[in-house]
Enzyme design. Structure first.
Site, PDB file in Angstrom:
ATOM      1  N   LYS A  67       0.838  -1.209   0.000  1.00  0.00           N
ATOM      2  CA  LYS A  67       0.000   0.000   0.000  1.00  0.00           C
ATOM      3  C   LYS A  67       0.877   1.264   0.000  1.00  0.00           C
ATOM      4  O   LYS A  67       0.663   2.181  -0.781  1.00  0.00           O
ATOM      5  CB  LYS A  67      -0.920   0.020   1.235  1.00  0.00           C
ATOM      6  CG  LYS A  67      -1.807  -1.199   1.370  1.00  0.00           C
ATOM      7  CD  LYS A  67      -2.658  -1.163   2.642  1.00  0.00           C
ATOM      8  CE  LYS A  67      -1.883  -1.202   3.945  1.00  0.00           C
ATOM      9  NZ  LYS A  67      -1.166  -2.472   4.189  1.00  0.00           N
ATOM     10  N   ARG A  87      -9.616  -0.010   8.498  1.00  0.00           N
ATOM     11  CA  ARG A  87      -9.106  -1.343   8.832  1.00  0.00           C
ATOM     12  C   ARG A  87     -10.151  -2.188   9.536  1.00  0.00           C
ATOM     13  O   ARG A  87      -9.887  -3.358   9.829  1.00  0.00           O
ATOM     14  CB  ARG A  87      -7.902  -1.225   9.769  1.00  0.00           C
ATOM     15  CG  ARG A  87      -6.750  -0.519   9.147  1.00  0.00           C
ATOM     16  CD  ARG A  87      -5.892  -1.508   8.380  1.00  0.00           C
ATOM     17  NE  ARG A  87      -4.735  -1.886   9.120  1.00  0.00           N
ATOM     18  CZ  ARG A  87      -3.578  -1.235   9.047  1.00  0.00           C
ATOM     19  NH1 ARG A  87      -3.432  -0.206   8.271  1.00  0.00           N
ATOM     20  NH2 ARG A  87      -2.555  -1.656   9.735  1.00  0.00           N
ATOM     21  N   ARG A 135      12.218  -4.746   4.766  1.00  0.00           N
ATOM     22  CA  ARG A 135      11.827  -3.344   4.494  1.00  0.00           C
ATOM     23  C   ARG A 135      12.669  -2.346   5.290  1.00  0.00           C
ATOM     24  O   ARG A 135      12.999  -2.548   6.451  1.00  0.00           O
ATOM     25  CB  ARG A 135      10.351  -3.148   4.855  1.00  0.00           C
ATOM     26  CG  ARG A 135       9.938  -1.684   4.846  1.00  0.00           C
ATOM     27  CD  ARG A 135       8.455  -1.492   4.888  1.00  0.00           C
ATOM     28  NE  ARG A 135       7.838  -2.176   6.013  1.00  0.00           N
ATOM     29  CZ  ARG A 135       6.535  -2.303   6.150  1.00  0.00           C
ATOM     30  NH1 ARG A 135       5.719  -1.811   5.231  1.00  0.00           N
ATOM     31  NH2 ARG A 135       6.034  -2.929   7.188  1.00  0.00           N
ATOM     32  N   ARG A 143      11.330  -0.375  10.719  1.00  0.00           N
ATOM     33  CA  ARG A 143      10.231  -0.121  11.645  1.00  0.00           C
ATOM     34  C   ARG A 143      10.291  -1.097  12.816  1.00  0.00           C
ATOM     35  O   ARG A 143      10.525  -2.283  12.616  1.00  0.00           O
ATOM     36  CB  ARG A 143       8.882  -0.293  10.910  1.00  0.00           C
ATOM     37  CG  ARG A 143       8.465   0.955  10.183  1.00  0.00           C
ATOM     38  CD  ARG A 143       7.264   0.775   9.286  1.00  0.00           C
ATOM     39  NE  ARG A 143       6.165  -0.017   9.825  1.00  0.00           N
ATOM     40  CZ  ARG A 143       5.017  -0.213   9.184  1.00  0.00           C
ATOM     41  NH1 ARG A 143       4.816   0.340   7.989  1.00  0.00           N
ATOM     42  NH2 ARG A 143       4.068  -0.951   9.709  1.00  0.00           N
ATOM     43  N   ARG A 165       0.895  -9.106  13.894  1.00  0.00           N
ATOM     44  CA  ARG A 165       0.073  -8.262  13.003  1.00  0.00           C
ATOM     45  C   ARG A 165      -0.765  -9.137  12.074  1.00  0.00           C
ATOM     46  O   ARG A 165      -1.945  -8.864  11.832  1.00  0.00           O
ATOM     47  CB  ARG A 165       0.972  -7.328  12.188  1.00  0.00           C
ATOM     48  CG  ARG A 165       1.523  -6.199  13.029  1.00  0.00           C
ATOM     49  CD  ARG A 165       2.766  -5.587  12.433  1.00  0.00           C
ATOM     50  NE  ARG A 165       2.556  -4.907  11.185  1.00  0.00           N
ATOM     51  CZ  ARG A 165       3.553  -4.621  10.323  1.00  0.00           C
ATOM     52  NH1 ARG A 165       4.790  -4.986  10.603  1.00  0.00           N
ATOM     53  NH2 ARG A 165       3.293  -3.996   9.227  1.00  0.00           N
TER      54      ARG A 165
HETATM   55  P1  AP5 Z   1       4.888  -1.479   1.761  1.00  0.00           P
HETATM   56  O1  AP5 Z   1       4.472  -0.693   0.575  1.00  0.00           O
HETATM   57  O2  AP5 Z   1       5.649  -0.790   2.827  1.00  0.00           O
HETATM   58  O3  AP5 Z   1       3.634  -2.281   2.353  1.00  0.00           O
HETATM   59  P2  AP5 Z   1       2.350  -1.770   3.143  1.00  0.00           P
HETATM   60  O4  AP5 Z   1       1.162  -2.431   2.546  1.00  0.00           O
HETATM   61  O5  AP5 Z   1       2.358  -0.286   3.225  1.00  0.00           O
HETATM   62  O6  AP5 Z   1       2.634  -2.461   4.525  1.00  0.00           O
HETATM   63  P3  AP5 Z   1       2.582  -1.886   6.018  1.00  0.00           P
HETATM   64  O7  AP5 Z   1       3.352  -2.826   6.867  1.00  0.00           O
HETATM   65  O8  AP5 Z   1       2.943  -0.430   6.041  1.00  0.00           O
HETATM   66  O9  AP5 Z   1       1.077  -2.052   6.309  1.00  0.00           O
HETATM   67  P4  AP5 Z   1       0.448  -2.042   7.660  1.00  0.00           P
HETATM   68  O10 AP5 Z   1      -0.934  -1.942   7.213  1.00  0.00           O
HETATM   69  O11 AP5 Z   1       0.766  -3.179   8.535  1.00  0.00           O
HETATM   70  O12 AP5 Z   1       1.147  -0.800   8.419  1.00  0.00           O
HETATM   71  P5  AP5 Z   1       0.635   0.647   8.742  1.00  0.00           P
HETATM   72  O13 AP5 Z   1       1.803   1.537   8.731  1.00  0.00           O
HETATM   73  O14 AP5 Z   1      -0.550   0.995   7.935  1.00  0.00           O
HETATM   74  O15 AP5 Z   1       5.733  -2.731   1.189  1.00  0.00           O
HETATM   75  C1  AP5 Z   1       6.319  -3.663   2.083  1.00  0.00           C
HETATM   76  C2  AP5 Z   1       7.734  -4.021   1.576  1.00  0.00           C
HETATM   77  O16 AP5 Z   1       7.609  -4.730   0.339  1.00  0.00           O
HETATM   78  C3  AP5 Z   1       8.621  -2.795   1.280  1.00  0.00           C
HETATM   79  O17 AP5 Z   1       9.928  -3.101   1.666  1.00  0.00           O
HETATM   80  C4  AP5 Z   1       8.509  -2.607  -0.247  1.00  0.00           C
HETATM   81  O18 AP5 Z   1       9.701  -2.054  -0.792  1.00  0.00           O
HETATM   82  C5  AP5 Z   1       8.287  -4.047  -0.734  1.00  0.00           C
HETATM   83  N1  AP5 Z   1       7.393  -4.125  -1.890  1.00  0.00           N
HETATM   84  C6  AP5 Z   1       6.250  -3.411  -2.115  1.00  0.00           C
HETATM   85  N2  AP5 Z   1       5.676  -3.782  -3.267  1.00  0.00           N
HETATM   86  C7  AP5 Z   1       6.445  -4.778  -3.785  1.00  0.00           C
HETATM   87  C8  AP5 Z   1       6.376  -5.588  -4.985  1.00  0.00           C
HETATM   88  N3  AP5 Z   1       5.366  -5.455  -5.846  1.00  0.00           N
HETATM   89  N4  AP5 Z   1       7.343  -6.513  -5.175  1.00  0.00           N
HETATM   90  C9  AP5 Z   1       8.365  -6.659  -4.277  1.00  0.00           C
HETATM   91  N5  AP5 Z   1       8.488  -5.917  -3.159  1.00  0.00           N
HETATM   92  C10 AP5 Z   1       7.536  -4.989  -2.900  1.00  0.00           C
HETATM   93  O19 AP5 Z   1       0.146   0.468  10.245  1.00  0.00           O
HETATM   94  C11 AP5 Z   1       1.063   0.238  11.284  1.00  0.00           C
HETATM   95  C12 AP5 Z   1       0.306   0.046  12.586  1.00  0.00           C
HETATM   96  O20 AP5 Z   1      -0.422   1.248  12.903  1.00  0.00           O
HETATM   97  C13 AP5 Z   1      -0.761  -1.049  12.563  1.00  0.00           C
HETATM   98  O21 AP5 Z   1      -0.207  -2.321  12.864  1.00  0.00           O
HETATM   99  C14 AP5 Z   1      -1.713  -0.557  13.643  1.00  0.00           C
HETATM  100  O22 AP5 Z   1      -1.205  -0.820  14.940  1.00  0.00           O
HETATM  101  C15 AP5 Z   1      -1.696   0.953  13.453  1.00  0.00           C
HETATM  102  N6  AP5 Z   1      -2.743   1.405  12.497  1.00  0.00           N
HETATM  103  C16 AP5 Z   1      -2.539   2.019  11.293  1.00  0.00           C
HETATM  104  N7  AP5 Z   1      -3.704   2.299  10.684  1.00  0.00           N
HETATM  105  C17 AP5 Z   1      -4.677   1.846  11.527  1.00  0.00           C
HETATM  106  C18 AP5 Z   1      -6.098   1.837  11.468  1.00  0.00           C
HETATM  107  N8  AP5 Z   1      -6.766   2.344  10.398  1.00  0.00           N
HETATM  108  N9  AP5 Z   1      -6.773   1.287  12.513  1.00  0.00           N
HETATM  109  C19 AP5 Z   1      -6.130   0.803  13.594  1.00  0.00           C
HETATM  110  N10 AP5 Z   1      -4.794   0.757  13.708  1.00  0.00           N
HETATM  111  C20 AP5 Z   1      -4.064   1.294  12.685  1.00  0.00           C
HETATM  112 MG    MG Z   2       2.562   1.099   4.791  1.00  0.00          MG
END
Ligand code: AP5
Ligand code: MG
Length: 229
Positions: A14, A89, A128, A161, A172
């Protein structure tokens, strides 16, 4: 203000796809994970609250998250549209978003699921690195920066991270995937769900997202292909 929601499991891509789409559409990205990480970094009460949940791999409670999101949506730059990364989410968050947008005469125009199997997600998160300034993601094998340890886009330092440790990654996945299913179902029922194959390369996924947006009213220029719905 219509919204595009990027949906996907932790590590699905994402945060990689959001800037590519934002550049094409000219609207801001609102990423709740990034907003929470900024609050943790700044040591605000919100950050201290959110950190307990993030470190445990759990979702931050809906009331805190919805307040944060509504506050951000109220800012002027979100008036003409927004890309949401990591929100909603839960079903409660999805309903709160629908209501907030409806009050502004807007809606979720498309919810794009970046679909990646669980075994691949662990590899993606454990390799990552993200930048301090804006959270731009890199990967030690799949998406290397030009200069090791430095963000190509803003020159800031890259770091891993704290929630990308293997035990937190597992937490997670265990604790968040069923809520994701509820959100997918919410958008399937409202008829705006689009699914793209997230196992392709980064560029190919971006092209598939563009194709999926054709006909939704949010149409990036120069797209002719249509992705599977
Ligand atoms: P990346 O693009 O970073 O993936 P992502 O989908 O953004 O993954 P996240 O871990 O950020 O998602 P998340 O939902 O767990 O975390 P968030 O920060 O939202 O890609 C991942 C890796 O793969 C990278 O190294 C990239 O280079 C590589 N990659 C990407 N595409 C690729 C491809 N096509 N091929 C190969 N490699 C690729 O949330 C963090 C925490 O915050 C949550 O756990 C929760 O505690 C809290 N939180 C956030 N939002 C909410 C909410 N709405 N409600 C409640 N809690 C929340
Ligand atoms: Mg992300």
């Amino acid at each position: 203000m219509n919204a595009v929601v990027l949906l996907g499991a932790p590590g699905a891509g994402k945060g990689t796809q959001a800037p590519l789409l934002a550049e094409r559409l000219g609207v801001p990205i609102v990423a709740t994970g990034g907003l929470f990480r900024a609050a943790v970094r700044d040591g605000t009460p919100l950050g201290m609250d959110a950190r307990r949940y993030m470190d445990a791999g759990q979702l931050v409670p809906d009331d805190i998250t919805v307040r944060l999101l509504l506050d951000r949506l109220g800012r002027a730059d979100a008036a003409h549209g927004v890309i949401l990364d990591g929100f909603p989410r839960t079903r409660v968050q999805a309903q709160a978003l629908d209501e907030a947008l409806a009050e502004r005469g807007a809606r979720v125009a498309a919810a794009v699921l970046v679909d990646v199997p669980a075994e691949e997600l662990i590899d993606r998160m454990s390799g990552r690195w993200i930048c301090r300034a804006a959270g731009h993601p890199y990967h030690e094998r799949f998406s290397r920066p030009h200069v090791p340890g430095i963000c190509d886009l803003d020159g800031s330092e890259l770091y891993q991270r704290p929630d990308d440790r293997p035990d937190t990654i597992r937490a997670r996945m265990a604790q968040q995937l069923s809520a994701l299913e509820d959100v997918i179902e919410h958008y399937r029922q409202s008829g705006v769900l689009k699914t793209v194959d997230g196992l392709q390369g980064i560029r190919e996924v971006a092209d598939a997202i563009n194709a999926a947006l054709v006909g939704t009213g949010i149409e990036p220029a120069g797209t002719t292909e249509r992705a599977a719905g």
